[in-house]
Scaffold this active site. Structure first.
Site, PDB file in Angstrom:
ATOM      1  N   HIS A 147     -23.354   0.775   5.491  1.00 15.32           N
ATOM      2  CA  HIS A 147     -23.291   0.534   3.930  1.00 15.32           C
ATOM      3  C   HIS A 147     -24.411   0.431   3.140  1.00 15.32           C
ATOM      4  CE1 HIS A 147     -19.168  -1.648   4.904  1.00 15.32           C
ATOM      5  NE2 HIS A 147     -18.928  -0.260   4.900  1.00 15.32           N
TER       6      HIS A 147
ATOM      7  N   SER B 259     -15.230  -9.794   8.734  1.00 15.27           N
ATOM      8  CA  SER B 259     -13.565 -10.359   8.753  1.00 15.27           C
ATOM      9  C   SER B 259     -12.887  -8.935   9.143  1.00 15.27           C
ATOM     10  CB  SER B 259     -13.223 -10.459   7.230  1.00 15.27           C
ATOM     11  OG  SER B 259     -13.789  -9.625   6.451  1.00 15.27           O
TER      12      SER B 259
END
Ligand code: BJW
Ligand code: ZN
Length: 243
Positions: A118, A188
């Protein structure tokens, strides 16, 4: 913490290990995660900060937000979890970290093989001509404009709706193909395509292990779930492997 004899034995015989990390591994360094209580998305809405349209609408606001994040990151240090992964790198002939984090803490800890999915908050580029831009060392990065075309400079971070760097994604998929053991640590597993990588590694035959204090969307699919903080579990696991 007690580790299964299966995990220890598989790790002791493994040559190739893959690791996917998320914001949770940096939580113990004082860097807020996104979706936990007190996380970044409780302070600002992702749709107002983490997409290109938001940046075009208000580049100054978005750059100010990232400068605030840079300062937190700059003043933080790698924690015991990052450092355990540095030591683990020396135990296997192939050891790759795939990180969703933009904070550079794996690299600052000393990990050598880090794939950034990212981006990295230390880098910037022009929002129009895509030319790399110097680091915003000034106090007001929001005023920075491209030297070539004058457009606002943006952080080199993958926002929602943007493609991941193709080479990084390809490298990450190759790690999944070859890993005998694959860890998913402090994520997550809600953001794609990163969330799919542990499952992909498993399809290719890896023994999959999650490290997280909470259950996630992939916990039920993992071969093993180590419940707790990465900064506690990883150093303990390392001790077992060195015995
Ligand atoms: C601890 C701990 C401790 C706490 N120890 N653990 C397929 C299905 C559905 C949607 C999509 C899909 N494919 C693509 C999409 C769209 C989208 C997406 O995934 N949306 C979902 C949210 C629904 N994905 C994208 O847009 C991606 N691009 C893309 O796919 O391009 C192609 C395409 C384009 C358009 C349409 C379709 C395809 C890009 C994703 C970019 C993500 N960018 C961000 C950064 C925002 C900028 C910023 O930093 O400000 O990356 S979002 C944010 O989430 C950040 C993170 O890297 C990422 C993941 O978060 P992470 O790391 O998991 O953090 P948390 O907070 O969620 O979790 C922390 C965990 O740690 C928790 O579990 C805690 O319990 C744990 N923890 N303390 C261990 N001490
Ligand atoms: Zn430009």
């Amino acid at each position: 913490m007690k580790f299964s004899s299966q995990l220890i034995s598989i790790l002791q015989n493994a040559h190739s290990v893959g690791v996917l990390t998320g914001a949770g591994i940096s939580a113990e360094s004082g860097i807020p995660t996104f979706r936990d209580q007190g996380g970044l998305w409780q302070q600002v809405k992702p749709e107002e900060m983490a997409n290109f349209e938001a940046f075009l609408n208000n580049p100054n606001l978005v750059q100010k937000w990232y400068q605030h994040r840079r300062e937190i990151i700059f003043n933080s240090q790698p924690n015991a979890g990052h450092l355990a992964l540095v030591d683990m790198e020396n135990l296997f002939s192939k050891f790759n970290i795939i990180t969703q984090n933009i904070d550079n803490l794996h690299q600052r800890a000393g990990s050598k093989n880090v794939i950034e999915l990212h981006g990295n908050i230390n880098r910037n580029y022009c929002s129009r001509c895509l030319a790399p831009a110097p680091e915003p060392v000034c106090e007001k990065p929001e005023t920075l404009r491209c030297q070539h075309c004058g457009a606002p400079i943006r952080p080199d971070i993958v926002w929602f709706g943007e493609m991941l760097p193709p080479e990084s994604l390809e490298d990450a998929i190759n790690v999944c193909r070859t890993a005998e053991v694959f860890f998913s640590i402090g994520t997550s597993s809600l953001v794609h395509p990163a969330a799919r990588l542990p499952l992909l590694a498993q399809e290719y035959g890896a023994y999959t292990v999650e490290v997280n204090p909470e259950r996630t969307s992939i916990t039920g699919f993992m071969d093993e779930s180590l419940i707790g903080q990465a900064g506690v579990i990883l150093p303990e696991l390392l001790k077992h492997l060195k015995r």
